[in-house]
Design a protein around this motif. Structure first.
Motif, PDB file in Angstrom:
ATOM      1  N   LEU A  97       0.825  -1.211   0.000  1.00 56.20           N
ATOM      2  CA  LEU A  97       0.000   0.000   0.000  1.00 56.20           C
ATOM      3  C   LEU A  97       0.858   1.260   0.000  1.00 56.20           C
ATOM      4  N   TYR A  98       1.856   1.295   0.870  1.00 55.37           N
ATOM      5  CA  TYR A  98       2.760   2.452   0.903  1.00 55.37           C
ATOM      6  C   TYR A  98       3.503   2.595  -0.423  1.00 55.37           C
ATOM      7  N   SER A  99       3.940   1.471  -0.993  1.00 56.88           N
ATOM      8  CA  SER A  99       4.704   1.519  -2.233  1.00 56.88           C
ATOM      9  C   SER A  99       3.855   2.064  -3.376  1.00 56.88           C
ATOM     10  N   ILE A 100       2.605   1.599  -3.476  1.00 57.30           N
ATOM     11  CA  ILE A 100       1.708   2.089  -4.525  1.00 57.30           C
ATOM     12  C   ILE A 100       1.436   3.580  -4.340  1.00 57.30           C
ATOM     13  N   PHE A 101       1.204   3.998  -3.087  1.00 59.17           N
ATOM     14  CA  PHE A 101       0.881   5.400  -2.833  1.00 59.17           C
ATOM     15  C   PHE A 101       2.046   6.306  -3.235  1.00 59.17           C
ATOM     16  N   PHE A 102       3.258   5.940  -2.838  1.00 59.85           N
ATOM     17  CA  PHE A 102       4.401   6.813  -3.141  1.00 59.85           C
ATOM     18  C   PHE A 102       4.799   6.741  -4.613  1.00 59.85           C
ATOM     19  N   SER A 103       4.544   5.600  -5.242  1.00 61.40           N
ATOM     20  CA  SER A 103       4.746   5.531  -6.688  1.00 61.40           C
ATOM     21  C   SER A 103       3.745   6.450  -7.384  1.00 61.40           C
ATOM     22  N   GLY A 104       2.493   6.418  -6.907  1.00 60.34           N
ATOM     23  CA  GLY A 104       1.476   7.329  -7.443  1.00 60.34           C
ATOM     24  C   GLY A 104       1.808   8.781  -7.168  1.00 60.34           C
ATOM     25  N   LEU A 105       2.430   9.047  -6.019  1.00 62.79           N
ATOM     26  CA  LEU A 105       2.829  10.415  -5.686  1.00 62.79           C
ATOM     27  C   LEU A 105       3.898  10.913  -6.664  1.00 62.79           C
ATOM     28  N   ALA A 106       4.875  10.048  -6.983  1.00 65.83           N
ATOM     29  CA  ALA A 106       5.914  10.431  -7.936  1.00 65.83           C
ATOM     30  C   ALA A 106       5.311  10.753  -9.302  1.00 65.83           C
ATOM     31  N   GLN A 107       4.321   9.936  -9.719  1.00 66.12           N
ATOM     32  CA  GLN A 107       3.655  10.198 -10.998  1.00 66.12           C
ATOM     33  C   GLN A 107       2.864  11.503 -10.937  1.00 66.12           C
ATOM     34  N   GLY A 108       2.151  11.697  -9.799  1.00 67.30           N
ATOM     35  CA  GLY A 108       1.329  12.897  -9.653  1.00 67.30           C
ATOM     36  C   GLY A 108       2.142  14.174  -9.669  1.00 67.30           C
ATOM     37  N   LEU A 109       3.307  14.146  -9.058  1.00 65.63           N
ATOM     38  CA  LEU A 109       4.176  15.332  -9.044  1.00 65.63           C
ATOM     39  C   LEU A 109       4.587  15.714 -10.458  1.00 65.63           C
ATOM     40  N   GLN A 110       4.895  14.706 -11.274  1.00 61.91           N
ATOM     41  CA  GLN A 110       5.337  14.996 -12.642  1.00 61.91           C
ATOM     42  C   GLN A 110       4.171  15.425 -13.537  1.00 61.91           C
ATOM     43  N   LEU A 111       3.017  14.790 -13.361  1.00 63.60           N
ATOM     44  CA  LEU A 111       1.870  15.109 -14.211  1.00 63.60           C
ATOM     45  C   LEU A 111       1.271  16.474 -13.889  1.00 63.60           C
TER      46      LEU A 111
END
Length: 606
Positions: free
Chosen positions: A479-493
């Motif tokens: 869960l933490y890994s998915i969230f922070f991976s999504g955070l990295a994508q969100g920052l760039q998008l």
């Protein structure tokens, strides 16, 4: 340390031994049971092969009855827990294995066992004078914790090394060897085994009063016997295996200690041809997990190799217990050297040890030298190269403050581990606190290495995602890994084209998209009594401002309240869904995962 574990699964303490023996016979149809005398024996046996009988007090399972089977023992005579069977029981056992070649009786060196089995042998000889030379006796005393002065009269205690005597002598008997050959090899093996035990606590005998702890929470005892006999010394604090194993091996390998140099080891300075070669037996005393046992095997094998000892076989498992004692023992069987013509050859001993047996107490063995783990360094480097490099780094508004916040959050998780673990022992499987602590420690290492920094927020989020995946594992790690991976994508998008600074508004948009990503892979939605409750509250509150700046202080407060409120929620998802509902309501324990999120957010925003 808490009081000795004193609860047991049984009908009555008095019936436990016979109930257990009946269960063993149900498990293994080749066995028969003389219930009146507590003798387990092979129902169909070859009368032209030497019989092996052993026995002693119960409570050491699978010893002794678990080794009755083709290729090891013919019969086992069982007493009450930690109490020797009487001579008439043993005599009945001898009668049950009557054959054309004779019997070898093998006992551990305890006074009751030696006297009662010895008396039975002499009574058998008196009743059958013509067969008096067809009953042989072997006493095994392998405990190196008992010094020569202390054991001058009674000798050393018999421990797990006795099982190796059973196995090797039993395999030889199964090959059709003579009584003299079987007895001679059994005696030789008994003279070449040494064992040292260590425990975190004593055990509890069913039917006796609940005992208090014998050792403090910081103590470990070396040299404990298998009947709760005290050891020869205590260590505090409890050492790591890397510190403990060398001390245990010193007891076994010593050639200079006048009290404990029992086996003729040649030591480190021996020539290549004359190096000491051993069989290593790692034995669970009853209450040690398989997880820990594997680590013990690794350190013991490594420790022997560092002492110049060649390990020919490693055998590990539960062989001779002390009921539920949390401890283990190490046994070494010193194999004969190449120029020792007065003993069996090393290849003969190993072949007898390797010979298959269908006795349920004997564990799987590899029949080969221990292996060396294969390191997948090349694969790790290849994977590392697959991480996409971000062309333009996004920078925190205050990089130093960002890193300080990360450190505070990690340290807060480490400090809160005991409380989260306490919660999870009630509401889950007990590992949440340790999982979060492991992740926090790994993140701090990433900070020290520079892979997490305020000058590369996207790279930092990717690093945290990788740490959660690799160091935490399990559901929360994913869960933490998915969230922070999504955070990295969100920052760039969501990054504006004219700036590389991560503003509060960019944070808010990015964590919203991260939560959306997370919801793709979990059905948990608030209120769910999971880490989603405070996480959703935080994200929703931080993005609720109508076009204005997000209020992270209010969002953290909302998350904290959501975490606390999980104590009154019905568990619908996650670890707590499997816990009986009334217990959660009565205990009013917040969800441990939710508490972890609260801890991170409060420390980050402090």
């Amino acid at each position: 340390m808490s009081a000795v574990q004193s609860k047991h699964f049984l009908n009555t303490p008095e019936s436990l031994v016979i109930d257990s023996l009946e269960g063993l016979c149900a498990l293994n149809p080749q066995l028969s049971l003389d219930a009146a005398n507590k003798v387990v024996y092979l129902a169909n046996r070859d009368p032209n092969k030497v019989a092996l009988i052993c026995g002693g007090g119960s409570g050491h399972e699978p010893a002794h009855a678990g080794y009755v089977g083709e290729g090891i023992l013919t019969a086992a005579v069982c007493g009450s827990v930690f109490a020797s069977p009487n001579a008439s029981q043993v005599r009945r056992g001898i009668d049950l294995v009557e054959n054309n070649k004779g019997v070898v009786i093998i006992v551990k060196n305890y006074t009751g066992d030696v006297l009662n089995f010895g008396l039975a042998k002499e009574q058998y000889a008196a009743l059958h004078a013509e067969k008096s030379d067809r009953a042989k006796f072997v006493i095994v005393g392998d405990d190196v914790a008992v010094g020569k002065t202390q054991g001058k009269i009674v000798g050393r205690r018999g421990l797990a090394g006795t099982v190796l005597v059973y196995k090797i002598a039993g395999a030889l008997a199964n090959r059709g060897a003579s009584l003299e050959e079987v007895h001679s090899v059994a005696q030789w093996v008994a003279s070449r085994v040494g064992t040292i035990g260590v425990g975190l606590e004593h055990c509890h005998v069913p039917g006796t009063a609940s005992g208090d702890s014998h050792l403090s929470s910081s103590e470990i005892e070396i040299g404990m016997g298998i009947h709760n006999e005290p050891g020869n010394r205590r260590l505090s604090p409890v050492p790591s295996l890397k510190e403990l194993i060398p001390q245990l091996l010193e007891h076994l390998l010593s050639t200079s200690d006048p009290e404990r140099s029992f086996l003729p080891f040649k030591g480190k300075n021996a020539s290549e041809e004359e190096k000491d070669r051993v069989v290593l037996l790692v034995n669970n005393l009853g209450g040690t997990s398989e997880l820990e046992l594997g680590a013990i095997v690794k350190e013991a094998t490594k420790g022997l190799e560092s002492e110049g000892v060649i390990v020919e076989r490693v055998i590990a498992g539960t062989f001779m217990t002390s009921l539920n004692m949390p401890g283990f023992s190490l046994t070494l069987l010193l194999l004969p050297s190449s120029n020792d013509t007065s003993s069996p050859t090393s290849s003969q001993i190993l072949s007898l040890l390797d010979e298959p047996s269908n006795a349920p107490g004997w564990k799987w063995t590899s029949h080969a030298k221990p292996g060396v783990p294969i390191q997948s360094v090349a694969i790790a480097k290849e994977d590392e190269g697959n991480v996409k490099k971000v062309e333009e780094k996004l920078v925190a508004e205050d990089p130093a403050a960002f890193i300080d916040a990360v450190k505070r959050a990690c340290k807060a998780l480490v400090d809160e581990e005991p409380e989260i673990t306490r919660m999870d022992n009630i509401a889950g499987d007990g590992d949440c606190g340790l999982t979060l602590k492991a992740g926090a420690i790994a993140v701090l290492k990433e900070v020290e290495s520079g892979r997490i920094s305020g000058d590369d927020v996207v790279g930092s989020a990717i690093s945290v995602s990788r740490v959660a995946e690799e160091q935490m594992g399990g559901t929360s790690g994913a869960l933490y890994s998915i969230f922070f991976s999504g955070l990295a994508q969100g920052l760039q998008l969501n990054k504006p084209s004219n700036s590389n600074i991560v503003t509060p508004l960019l944070w808010s948009k990015s964590i919203q998209s991260a939560l959306t990503k997370l919801y793709t892979y979990t059905r948990a939605r608030p209120p769910s009594r999971t880490l989603v409750d405070p996480l959703d509250a935080f994200v929703t509150s931080s993005s609720s401002s109508q076009g204005g700046e997000p209020d992270f202080e209010a969002a953290i407060k909302a998350a904290s309240e959501a975490a606390l409120n999980t104590r009154d929620l019905e568990a619908k998802a996650g670890r707590s869904a499997y816990v009986e509902g009334d217990r959660l309501r009565n205990e009013r324990i917040p969800d441990p995962g939710a508490w972890g999120v609260k801890t991170i957010l409060q420390a980050f925003g402090a």
